[in-house]
Design a protein around this motif. Structure first.
Motif, PDB file in Angstrom:
ATOM      1  N   ARG A 132      34.820   7.921  91.094  1.00 45.09           N
ATOM      2  CA  ARG A 132      34.578   7.363  92.424  1.00 45.09           C
ATOM      3  C   ARG A 132      33.754   6.084  92.351  1.00 45.09           C
ATOM      4  N   LEU A 133      32.761   6.063  91.475  1.00 47.21           N
ATOM      5  CA  LEU A 133      31.881   4.905  91.388  1.00 47.21           C
ATOM      6  C   LEU A 133      32.573   3.686  90.777  1.00 47.21           C
ATOM      7  N   GLU A 134      33.593   3.902  89.960  1.00 44.16           N
ATOM      8  CA  GLU A 134      34.166   2.801  89.207  1.00 44.16           C
ATOM      9  C   GLU A 134      35.585   2.433  89.614  1.00 44.16           C
ATOM     10  N   SER A 135      36.168   3.135  90.559  1.00 39.34           N
ATOM     11  CA  SER A 135      37.570   2.860  90.898  1.00 39.34           C
ATOM     12  C   SER A 135      37.746   2.300  92.302  1.00 39.34           C
ATOM     13  N   TRP A 136      36.651   1.974  92.988  1.00 43.21           N
ATOM     14  CA  TRP A 136      36.795   1.525  94.373  1.00 43.21           C
ATOM     15  C   TRP A 136      37.119   0.037  94.465  1.00 43.21           C
ATOM     16  N   ALA A 176      35.699   1.212 100.587  1.00 45.78           N
ATOM     17  CA  ALA A 176      35.853   2.143  99.472  1.00 45.78           C
ATOM     18  C   ALA A 176      34.528   2.364  98.754  1.00 45.78           C
ATOM     19  N   ARG A 177      33.715   1.313  98.633  1.00 46.25           N
ATOM     20  CA  ARG A 177      32.400   1.458  98.004  1.00 46.25           C
ATOM     21  C   ARG A 177      31.509   2.389  98.815  1.00 46.25           C
ATOM     22  N   ASP A 178      31.475   2.188 100.128  1.00 51.06           N
ATOM     23  CA  ASP A 178      30.646   3.047 100.974  1.00 51.06           C
ATOM     24  C   ASP A 178      31.104   4.501 100.889  1.00 51.06           C
TER      25      ASP A 178
END
Length: 242
Positions: A132-136, A176-178
């Motif tokens: 989740r942290l690296e694919s947004w 997506a980051r949020d």
């Protein structure tokens, strides 16, 4: 075939019935056209349409129509990763204590391995934290940023304190980051409260990556690979129902 067999040519139907069938056909064609158009836009390189409507495109495609090509083009596993959690805990005397880092990935993976047939969905959350942290971020925009600045990080930072990017984060990337940070915050809050109770006042996540030695060096006992990590900023815990 005759009308006695139940077959009625379109020309022999009433005007209202023909209009209804034509309307159903048009609606079906419209739905198919819309779906394939959204899918095409989702997979095309970054363009002005995606820049303006990327949040709506992602909202439509995720999670039911998201496509993952690893099944058709698998890559050999070259690294192992997990995440650690620590917390700031308020003690009974009112003082604050920062805990040690705790591995919360391995226990969940062990439970999944023991529950082959019906693993709990909760146990599947932990391995998804790093993804989740690296694919947004948008890969095309990231490539463009690195082309303009070779020293730019390989992925956009997950907080607003990072240096400005060129080009800046697109609306879809921001959304997506949020969403990724909310996911990680919820998982970390649940894990921290399970370990340290209701006194948790802040949580932090550390992503740890162990890159395996090259296959040609597999027999060298001293070669244990390369370990790297990065920390997510401290976050206020969320109230997560168990």
């Amino acid at each position: 075939m005759t009308e006695e067999s139940g077959y009625r040519p379109l020309a022999g139907m009433s005007g209202g019935r023909r209009a209804a069938l034509s309307l159903v056909g048009m609606l079906a064609a419209g739905v198919v056209f819309f779906h394939f158009s959204m899918t095409a836009l989702h997979h095309t390189p970054f363009n002005p349409i995606r820049e303006k409507h990327d949040d709506k495109i992602r909202a439509y495609m995720t999670p039911y129509f998201q496509q993952d090509w690893h099944l058709f083009a698998p890559e050999p596993v070259t690294e192992d990763s997990g995440y650690l959690v620590r917390a700031q805990v308020k003690k009974p005397d009112g003082s604050m204590e920062t805990t040690q880092w705790a591995d919360v990935t391995t226990p969940h993976i062990d439970k999944v391995q023991r529950q082959r047939f019906w693993p709990s969905r909760v146990e599947r959350l932990a391995p998804g934290v790093r993804q989740r942290l690296e694919s947004w971020h948008d890969p095309d925009l990231e490539a463009l940023r690195r082309e303009k600045d070779p020293a730019a990080p390989k992925k956009a930072d997950v907080n607003d304190e990072a240096p400005p990017l060129d080009p800046p984060l697109a609306p879809g990337e921001l959304a997506a980051r949020d969403s990724a940070l909310l996911y990680v915050r919820a998982v970390a809050s649940s894990e921290a409260r399970n370990m340290w109770g209701d006194g948790v006042r802040a949580v932090q996540v550390r992503i740890v990556v162990n890159k395996f030695p090259r296959f040609s060096q597999r027999s060298v006992r001293t070669n244990k690979g390369e370990v790297s990590y990065y920390d997510v900023a401290w976050m206020q815990p969320l109230k997560v129902s168990q």
